[in-house]
Structure formats: C-alpha cells, structure tokens
Design a protein around this motif. Structure first.
Motif, PDB file in Angstrom:
ATOM      1  N   VAL B 207      -6.732  -3.663  -7.786  1.00  0.00           N
ATOM      2  CA  VAL B 207      -7.840  -4.617  -7.616  1.00  0.00           C
ATOM      3  C   VAL B 207      -8.785  -4.186  -6.490  1.00  0.00           C
ATOM      4  CG1 VAL B 207      -6.494  -6.554  -8.491  1.00  0.00           C
ATOM      5  CG2 VAL B 207      -6.507  -6.090  -6.029  1.00  0.00           C
ATOM      6  N   GLY B 208      -8.350  -3.245  -5.710  1.00  0.00           N
ATOM      7  CA  GLY B 208      -9.223  -2.812  -4.611  1.00  0.00           C
ATOM      8  C   GLY B 208      -8.929  -1.387  -4.167  1.00  0.00           C
ATOM      9  N   ILE B 209      -9.955  -0.759  -3.662  1.00  0.00           N
ATOM     10  CA  ILE B 209      -9.804   0.606  -3.128  1.00  0.00           C
ATOM     11  C   ILE B 209     -10.349   0.607  -1.703  1.00  0.00           C
ATOM     12  CG2 ILE B 209     -10.539   3.013  -3.369  1.00  0.00           C
ATOM     13  CD1 ILE B 209     -10.617   2.512  -6.426  1.00  0.00           C
ATOM     14  N   TYR B 210      -9.521   1.092  -0.787  1.00  0.00           N
ATOM     15  CA  TYR B 210      -9.934   1.090   0.624  1.00  0.00           C
ATOM     16  C   TYR B 210     -10.053   2.513   1.144  1.00  0.00           C
ATOM     17  CZ  TYR B 210      -5.177   2.352   2.082  1.00  0.00           C
ATOM     18  OH  TYR B 210      -3.991   3.007   2.277  1.00  0.00           O
ATOM     19  N   GLN B 211     -10.731   2.624   2.272  1.00  0.00           N
ATOM     20  CA  GLN B 211     -10.787   3.925   2.956  1.00  0.00           C
ATOM     21  C   GLN B 211     -10.874   3.663   4.457  1.00  0.00           C
ATOM     22  OE1 GLN B 211     -14.052   6.535   1.983  1.00  0.00           O
ATOM     23  NE2 GLN B 211     -12.960   8.311   2.781  1.00  0.00           N
ATOM     24  N   THR B 212      -9.742   3.898   5.154  1.00  0.00           N
ATOM     25  CA  THR B 212      -9.744   3.693   6.605  1.00  0.00           C
ATOM     26  C   THR B 212     -10.088   5.007   7.317  1.00  0.00           C
ATOM     27  OG1 THR B 212      -7.462   4.354   6.979  1.00  0.00           O
ATOM     28  CG2 THR B 212      -7.808   2.086   6.252  1.00  0.00           C
ATOM     29  N   PRO B 213     -10.350   4.933   8.608  1.00  0.00           N
ATOM     30  CA  PRO B 213     -10.533   6.187   9.363  1.00  0.00           C
ATOM     31  C   PRO B 213      -9.191   6.761   9.817  1.00  0.00           C
ATOM     32  CG  PRO B 213     -11.203   4.293  10.697  1.00  0.00           C
ATOM     33  CD  PRO B 213     -10.651   3.748   9.413  1.00  0.00           C
ATOM     34  N   ASN B 214      -8.089   6.260   9.220  1.00  0.00           N
ATOM     35  CA  ASN B 214      -6.749   6.712   9.594  1.00  0.00           C
ATOM     36  C   ASN B 214      -6.132   7.448   8.408  1.00  0.00           C
ATOM     37  OD1 ASN B 214      -4.003   6.930  10.132  1.00  0.00           O
ATOM     38  ND2 ASN B 214      -3.933   5.004  11.288  1.00  0.00           N
ATOM     39  N   PRO B 215      -6.232   8.765   8.375  1.00  0.00           N
ATOM     40  CA  PRO B 215      -5.763   9.517   7.199  1.00  0.00           C
ATOM     41  C   PRO B 215      -4.288   9.308   6.893  1.00  0.00           C
ATOM     42  CG  PRO B 215      -7.083  10.904   8.641  1.00  0.00           C
ATOM     43  CD  PRO B 215      -6.827   9.642   9.391  1.00  0.00           C
ATOM     44  N   THR B 216      -3.482   9.041   7.915  1.00  0.00           N
ATOM     45  CA  THR B 216      -2.055   8.834   7.665  1.00  0.00           C
ATOM     46  C   THR B 216      -1.856   7.602   6.785  1.00  0.00           C
ATOM     47  OG1 THR B 216      -1.502   9.845   9.760  1.00  0.00           O
ATOM     48  CG2 THR B 216       0.181   8.447   8.775  1.00  0.00           C
ATOM     49  N   VAL B 217      -2.607   6.558   7.073  1.00  0.00           N
ATOM     50  CA  VAL B 217      -2.539   5.335   6.264  1.00  0.00           C
ATOM     51  C   VAL B 217      -3.051   5.628   4.858  1.00  0.00           C
ATOM     52  CG1 VAL B 217      -3.568   3.042   5.983  1.00  0.00           C
ATOM     53  CG2 VAL B 217      -2.662   3.736   8.203  1.00  0.00           C
ATOM     54  N   ASP B 218      -4.208   6.269   4.790  1.00  0.00           N
ATOM     55  CA  ASP B 218      -4.835   6.532   3.490  1.00  0.00           C
ATOM     56  C   ASP B 218      -3.932   7.358   2.570  1.00  0.00           C
ATOM     57  OD1 ASP B 218      -6.929   5.194   4.539  1.00  0.00           O
ATOM     58  OD2 ASP B 218      -8.448   6.712   4.085  1.00  0.00           O
ATOM     59  N   ARG B 219      -3.183   8.241   3.141  1.00  0.00           N
ATOM     60  CA  ARG B 219      -2.409   9.153   2.312  1.00  0.00           C
ATOM     61  C   ARG B 219      -1.033   8.602   1.936  1.00  0.00           C
ATOM     62  NH1 ARG B 219      -3.610  15.233   4.573  1.00  0.00           N
ATOM     63  NH2 ARG B 219      -5.868  15.048   4.584  1.00  0.00           N
ATOM     64  N   SER B 220      -0.625   7.469   2.527  1.00  0.00           N
ATOM     65  CA  SER B 220       0.757   7.073   2.289  1.00  0.00           C
ATOM     66  C   SER B 220       0.971   5.594   2.010  1.00  0.00           C
ATOM     67  CB  SER B 220       1.619   7.477   3.497  1.00  0.00           C
ATOM     68  OG  SER B 220       1.194   6.763   4.641  1.00  0.00           O
ATOM     69  N   GLN B 221      -0.071   4.782   2.095  1.00  0.00           N
ATOM     70  CA  GLN B 221       0.205   3.346   2.016  1.00  0.00           C
ATOM     71  C   GLN B 221      -0.625   2.631   0.945  1.00  0.00           C
ATOM     72  OE1 GLN B 221      -0.092   1.702   5.976  1.00  0.00           O
ATOM     73  NE2 GLN B 221       1.266   3.266   6.841  1.00  0.00           N
ATOM     74  N   ILE B 222       0.042   1.719   0.240  1.00  0.00           N
ATOM     75  CA  ILE B 222      -0.676   0.808  -0.651  1.00  0.00           C
ATOM     76  C   ILE B 222      -0.228  -0.614  -0.330  1.00  0.00           C
ATOM     77  CG2 ILE B 222      -1.008   2.522  -2.456  1.00  0.00           C
ATOM     78  CD1 ILE B 222       1.189   1.321  -4.022  1.00  0.00           C
ATOM     79  N   TYR B 223      -1.060  -1.558  -0.683  1.00  0.00           N
ATOM     80  CA  TYR B 223      -0.816  -2.935  -0.240  1.00  0.00           C
ATOM     81  C   TYR B 223      -0.797  -3.894  -1.426  1.00  0.00           C
ATOM     82  CZ  TYR B 223      -2.081  -0.741   4.145  1.00  0.00           C
ATOM     83  OH  TYR B 223      -2.124   0.105   5.213  1.00  0.00           O
ATOM     84  N   LEU B 224       0.040  -4.921  -1.297  1.00  0.00           N
ATOM     85  CA  LEU B 224       0.091  -5.961  -2.323  1.00  0.00           C
ATOM     86  C   LEU B 224       0.390  -7.307  -1.646  1.00  0.00           C
ATOM     87  CD1 LEU B 224       3.331  -5.223  -4.404  1.00  0.00           C
ATOM     88  CD2 LEU B 224       2.573  -3.817  -2.528  1.00  0.00           C
ATOM     89  N   PRO B 225       0.185  -8.416  -2.319  1.00  0.00           N
ATOM     90  CA  PRO B 225       0.338  -9.709  -1.648  1.00  0.00           C
ATOM     91  C   PRO B 225       1.767  -9.957  -1.193  1.00  0.00           C
ATOM     92  CG  PRO B 225      -0.850  -9.953  -3.721  1.00  0.00           C
ATOM     93  CD  PRO B 225      -0.289  -8.581  -3.716  1.00  0.00           C
ATOM     94  N   LEU B 226       1.896 -10.561  -0.018  1.00  0.00           N
ATOM     95  CA  LEU B 226       3.207 -10.797   0.571  1.00  0.00           C
ATOM     96  C   LEU B 226       4.068 -11.719  -0.305  1.00  0.00           C
ATOM     97  CD1 LEU B 226       4.989 -10.339   3.093  1.00  0.00           C
ATOM     98  CD2 LEU B 226       4.001 -12.417   4.048  1.00  0.00           C
ATOM     99  N   ASP B 227       3.450 -12.751  -0.875  1.00  0.00           N
ATOM    100  CA  ASP B 227       4.254 -13.686  -1.659  1.00  0.00           C
ATOM    101  C   ASP B 227       4.790 -13.033  -2.927  1.00  0.00           C
ATOM    102  OD1 ASP B 227       1.733 -13.489  -2.725  1.00  0.00           O
ATOM    103  OD2 ASP B 227       1.565 -15.592  -3.289  1.00  0.00           O
ATOM    104  N   VAL B 228       4.006 -12.102  -3.484  1.00  0.00           N
ATOM    105  CA  VAL B 228       4.467 -11.364  -4.670  1.00  0.00           C
ATOM    106  C   VAL B 228       5.657 -10.487  -4.294  1.00  0.00           C
ATOM    107  CG1 VAL B 228       3.825  -9.592  -6.351  1.00  0.00           C
ATOM    108  CG2 VAL B 228       2.210 -11.418  -5.786  1.00  0.00           C
ATOM    109  N   VAL B 229       5.521  -9.817  -3.165  1.00  0.00           N
ATOM    110  CA  VAL B 229       6.617  -8.963  -2.674  1.00  0.00           C
ATOM    111  C   VAL B 229       7.842  -9.820  -2.400  1.00  0.00           C
ATOM    112  CG1 VAL B 229       7.364  -7.492  -0.756  1.00  0.00           C
ATOM    113  CG2 VAL B 229       5.077  -7.194  -1.732  1.00  0.00           C
TER     114      VAL B 229
END
Lengths: 228, 438
Positions: B207-229
């Motif tokens: 549902v969304g695509i992000y781009q942070t200035p932190n390459p470590t985050v960009d290369r290894s992390q995806i996010y989903l809603p806490l209640d779903v998790v």
C-alpha cells in the motif's frame, strides 16, 4: 682588568691537531688600545675568542674583572658576554633584515632595558659613529665602512668593559679602514673603553698603543707604543 | 666605566620578547618565496583537515540522526536482554504490559510507539512481478497512530500511504520495490512464525513505498500494522519494544530520569524487572566500532597532513637556520641565550604556521560551506556496498568552529615545535665554529 695566564688551546682542523695557543700569558689594563698581531694561524683569533668567552681553554686561566671565566658555567659566560664584552667582527655580521638602529639596539634589548633608554643610547651611539640620519637604513643600503660603524656602535652601546675586534679592517679598503680605526681610537680616548684587536694589517698595528705579536701560539713580543 | 643597570626581571623579559617577536616577523619577509611556499603547504593541510573533519562530523551526525529517526528513537523500553539479541528477532523476550506502560508514558506526556520486530520471508510470484523471487527481511508491526510521533518513517512515504489499522497492507522501500519490480497494490506473501513458534503465512498488498535517508532501513525493513501483526503472530498485546521520543538537541542528549521515575512509580504494573529502559547510547554502542574506524581514518589523514606540514616547515626552517648560522653565532657571541634563539625561530615558524593556518581556514571554510550546502554524492560509490551505513547518497558536512580553531592553533604549534629541530643542531656547535661559516 683581564689576566690571561699560561693558556693552552688545541683544536682539530679536519684531521690535523692545531696547537693554537701554547702557554700565552697577558695582562690587559683598562683603557688600553691593544693590537694582537701575527700571521694567519698564529693563534690571535683563538686568543680573542678565549678572552671573549666564546671559546674554552685546555689549560691555563682567564680572569675578567677578577672573575675566573675558564671553566665557568655556560650561563655565567653568557652573562659576561651580554654585559661586559663587545664584539666587532671582520665581516660585520649585521642582521640584514634589521635597520642600523635595530642592529645596534639588539645589544640593549638583550639586557631588557626600557625602550626610551634603548632609543636614547642607540641614537647617541649612531651619532657618535657618524651615522646620524642613517638609523633607518638596512645593511644592504650602507657601505662597508658604514656597516662596520654600525657594528662598532652595536659593540659599544652597552658600555662594555672591553671591545674585542677580530680583524675589523680586513674587509674594508685602506681609507675606510683607517676611518674606522680613527673612530675607535677616538672612542677609546674619550670614553676610556678598552679595545683589543687581532690583525695582520700594519695600519692597525700602527694605531695600537700596545702591540702584542703572536707566532705559532706563543707571544713573540709585547711592546708599548705611541699611537700613530 | 659605566655599568648597565639591570631592569626588573618581568619588564626585561617583556622587552626581549618584543624584540624577538619583531626579529622573527622581519625574518618572515627575508625569504618571501620560501615563506609563501611553506605557508601554502600548511594552508593546504589545514584546509583539507577542516574539510575532512566537517565531512566526518557530518557523517557521524547524520548516522546518529538516521538511527534515532528510523531505528532506535531517543530511548526504548524492551524486555530485559532483548537488545543484545535483537538481530535474531526473538519473540520470547517481550514487553508484555504494553497498554500499562503506554498509559504511564502518556500521563507523563512522553511520545511512545510500540513495535513488534520479527523475521520473515517475503515471496513474490511471476505476474504481476517480472519473475518469482523471495527475500528474507526484517518486518515491523507499527502502531500507525503512534509511530509518526516517534519515528519519521511516515514522512518518507513517497508513493501510496502507511497501512491502516486492521489492513493487510505493507509498506516497502523504494530500493526493494525496484529490485522486486514491485508497484503499489501488488500482492506479497510473507512466511514467518508466531510467538509460539508455529508457521504462519500472511497474504498482504503493497500500500505504500517509502525511501528514508537510512540505507540500512531501506534495504532490510518492511512495515505492517501492529494490530495485524498482533493477530497473526498471536502476540496478545506484547511488543518487542516501545520506542520513546524525548526532547533533545541531538540524539543521545535526552535526560531519561523522568521516564525512569515514571516507570518506577508503577513498577509492578509496567513489568518490574522484566523490562529495561535503554538510552540511545546503549542502543547504538555497537556502532562505536564503525565510529572507531572513522576515527582511525581521520587520524591517518591527520598524520599525513601533519607530515606534509612537518616536512615543509622543517625544510624551510632548516634552510633558514643553515643560511643564518653565522648570524646565530654572532647572536650567541653577544650574549643571546640558546633558549632565546630557539624562541626566536619558534616564533618565526609559528608565524608561518599561523599565516598558513589563516589561509587554510579561509580555503577550508569555503570547502565546508560547499559541503554543508551541497554535500558530496556517494550514491554511485555505495551502490554495491554490502555494509551497514546510515547516511544517504549525499553526505553533508557540518560547521565546527572548535575543529577549525584546533586546526589553526595546532598548525602554529606544530610549526613552532618542528622549527626547533634544526636550531637544536646548530646550537650544539661551538660559537666559534658557527662564526666561521659562510
């Protein structure tokens, strides 16, 4: 005032041992105008250096104003040179970036005198050696004779016990050399400053009141003369 | 025969010092070209030093900012011992009393965001993707309401949006989207394990695509809603960490005292000894190794620049001292002390050092200005680099007056010290020997 007793000095020139002084004894009184004469290698410059506390002796003793300088501490010798001895060198040894005034004032600055006193004494001395209105010139803008006058003023400005001049006319033509000698002779007579020269120049010898001849590190003769 | 009166020690010392300073300054102009060349070498060294320091300080500051903004926050509450094992993504060291803790923090006005970090395999299939593929990643369940109060992830969503509570939607990075050939609304399958270790499969849509200035985050992390998790992983309200945003001028400067006190007030309610409050420094201590590497690199540069300055200045001073040996002999003969001669040459060299430092600061300030405003684009250089780094493609410098001051004073002091080496050699000679030199 200065007593040199049985001074021996040997040094290495390359691989050759040179016996510069071989038992020299000499008494110099206040107000003398003494010339130490001799050919090259006779030991006259070494004797001057020993009296001037810039060279050591192997044996014998040197007393300046009753103070034994042979074997003295480095700091004590520096104080003697700073306060009691004036040097005039053959090649003037002025500092090229400094004006005539600053070159002369150097001797007083080392004593840490107040600026007003330095100025007064320096200007007086420059006038006395005939360099009024030339105090702002650097050595490069002065003739050889004028440079030596600055050197004489530098030696005299601290009112030393003795002025040691190592072949002071050697780099000057005879006319200029004679003018320098007349200048120093006049100061000697007016102020009673003691002058000791090393020279092999007959004209300098002729000006001396006392002529001490050195040969192979030994005093060959020591005679009182009248000035020319 | 008149004698010269000795003036008071302090005043005489000042007169001599003034004279030596004057002489040293005049000697600067004696060898103009040499002075200019040496001062230029010093200027070059100072300028490069200042620019390097600016860049490295910028790198460190950017690294800290990016850690705080996207990974650690100012502080975090975790299960005791979790942080040391966090890269294994354990689901058995948890913060159980999430609601109670959030209530305590809310009452104290501390912004807090719970997260559940876990590991999973993201699987994609041909059509709509260009080809089948899978990748192991870190997945984060985030509280969509609270997370933006602590992290800046939401600000970096440049396509789509954050997943909404209860939605089977994920947020992936532009970096990952490009490699997978993914676009918004493409489906993904995630395989993982529940808190109790049972296999679980999540079918989600991007549902969304992000781009942070932190390459470590960009290369290894995806996010989903806490209640779903929470539901899929059967977390029962437990989270792996509650991240806190505390007021602080720079990361790591926050005072944790009030938070500690607040938690202490309801010790039993928040979990007692089962949780720990971690500071930014505690969470980032392993990055100290990377900082140390930076420091080593910086010190190597410093040594090289120092070497340039030492060689330049010592060469200049060696020539100056050798050319002036007879002059030095004369000065010693008329009563100048060795220490005074050393001081004179040290002043002269320090003046060259200061001249060079002044020019170097001007040049360095220009370089720093460029680095602060335009930065250096490392993007291409770091494209294929497989290491943890936390700065964006463009690395910016920072101003540091202290570094610039240190560089200038250091150059002058170094110059003064280096000048003493050749002077020392000359002062060991007899005065008569120096006077015979031509």
């Amino acid at each position: 005032m200065i007593t040199v007793t049985d001074v021996h000095k040997e040094y290495l020139d390359g691989e050759t041992h040179v016996r510069a002084l071989r038992g020299v004894s000499l008494e110099i009184e206040k107000g003398e105008f003494l010339s130490i004469a001799g050919p090259s290698g006779s030991g006259k410059t070494t004797l001057l250096n020993v009296i001037g506390c810039i060279d050591t002796v192997d044996s014998g003793s040197v007393l300046i104003d009753g103070l034994a300088v042979t074997g003295g501490k480095k700091g004590d010798l520096i104080e003697i040179r700073r306060n009691k001895i004036g040097f005039v060198f053959q090649s003037f040894n002025l500092i090229p970036v400094l004006t005539a005034y600053e070159n002369v004032a150097m001797a007083l600055s080392l004593l840490g005198l107040p600026e007003s006193q330095i100025r007064e004494r320096t200007m007086n001395l420059l006038a006395e050696v005939g360099l009024s209105n030339m105090e702002g010139r650097r050595p490069a803008k002065l003739s050889g004779g004028q440079q030596q006058r600055v050197a004489v003023a530098r030696a005299l400005v601290k009112d030393p016990l003795i002025v040691l001049a190592d072949e002071p006319t050697a780099n000057l033509d005879s006319e200029t050399g004679e003018a320098i000698l007349q200048l120093m002779k006049g100061i000697n007579q007016r102020r009673g400053t003691t002058f000791v020269f090393s020279t092999h120049d007959q004209m300098v010898m002729d000006y001396a009141d006392r002529l001490c001849r050195l040969h192979d590190g030994l005093i060959e003769s020591d005679e009182l003369r009248r000035s020319a | 025969m008149a004698s010269t009166e000795t003036p008071p020690h302090g005043r005489s010392h000042r007169v001599r010092l003034q004279y030596f300073a004057m002489l040293a300054l005049k000697n600067l102009f004696r060898y103009r070209r040499r002075t200019v060349v040496t001062a230029s070498a010093v200027a070059f060294g100072v300028a490069i030093f200042v620019a390097m320091a600016s860049l490295l300080n910028g790198l460190a500051a950017e690294g800290d900012r990016n850690l705080a903004n996207y990974e650690t926050s100012s502080a975090a509450i975790t299960g005791a011992g979790y942080w040391r094992q966090r890269e294994e993504y354990p689901l058995d060291i948890l913060v159980e009393n999430t609601g109670q803790i959030l209530s305590v923090l809310d009452a104290d006005g501390v912004a807090a965001a719970p997260r559940v970090a876990f590991r999973g395999e993201l699987i994609v299939h041909y059509d709509p993707y260009p080809e089948d593929g899978s990748v192991y990643l870190a997945l984060y369940g985030i509280d969509v309401e609270r997370d933006p109060q602590v992290f800046r992830l939401a600000e970096t969503v440049n396509e789509g949006r954050l997943p909404e509570p209860g939605e089977d939607g994920i947020l992936i990075s532009a970096w990952l989207a490009e490699r997978l050939g993914a676009e918004l609304s493409y489906p993904v399958t995630i395989t993982t394990r529940t808190r109790d270790g049972f296999h679980q499969i999540l079918d989600m849509d991007i549902v969304g695509i992000y781009q942070t200035p932190n390459p470590t985050v960009d290369r290894s992390q995806i996010y989903l809603p806490l209640d779903v998790v929470d539901t899929y992983l059967e977390m029962q309200g437990a989270v792996t960490a509650i991240h806190l945003a505390l007021p602080e001028p720079v990361p790591g400067a926050a005072d944790l005292g009030p938070v500690k006190e607040a938690l202490e007030r309801d010790r039993e309610g928040v979990g007692g000894t089962g949780i720990e409050l971690l500071s930014f420094a505690e969470m980032t201590e392993e990055f100290a190794a990377a900082v140390e590497i930076q420091d080593v690199a910086f010190n190597i540069v410093l040594v090289l620049l120092g070497f340039i300055a030492v060689v330049g200045i010592s060469n200049t001073m060696l020539m100056a001292v050798l050319e002036r040996e007879r002059e030095i002999g004369m000065m010693r003969a008329i009563g100048m002390r060795d220490g005074e001669i050393r001081l004179m040459f040290a002043l002269e060299a320090a003046a060259i050092g200061l001249l060079g430092a002044a020019a170097g600061l001007l040049l360095g300030a220009r370089l720093v200005w460029y680095l602060v405003n335009h930065g250096i684009d490392y993007g291409t250089l770091l494209e294929g680099v497989e290491m943890d780094f936390r700065f964006a493609d463009v690395l910016y410098g920072v101003w540091s007056v202290r570094t610039m001051f240190t560089a200038a004073v250091g150059a002058a002091m170094l110059a003064a010290v280096v000048a003493l080496l050749p002077v020392r050699a000359i002062l060991r000679r007899e005065i008569t020997e120096s006077l015979r030199r031509h």
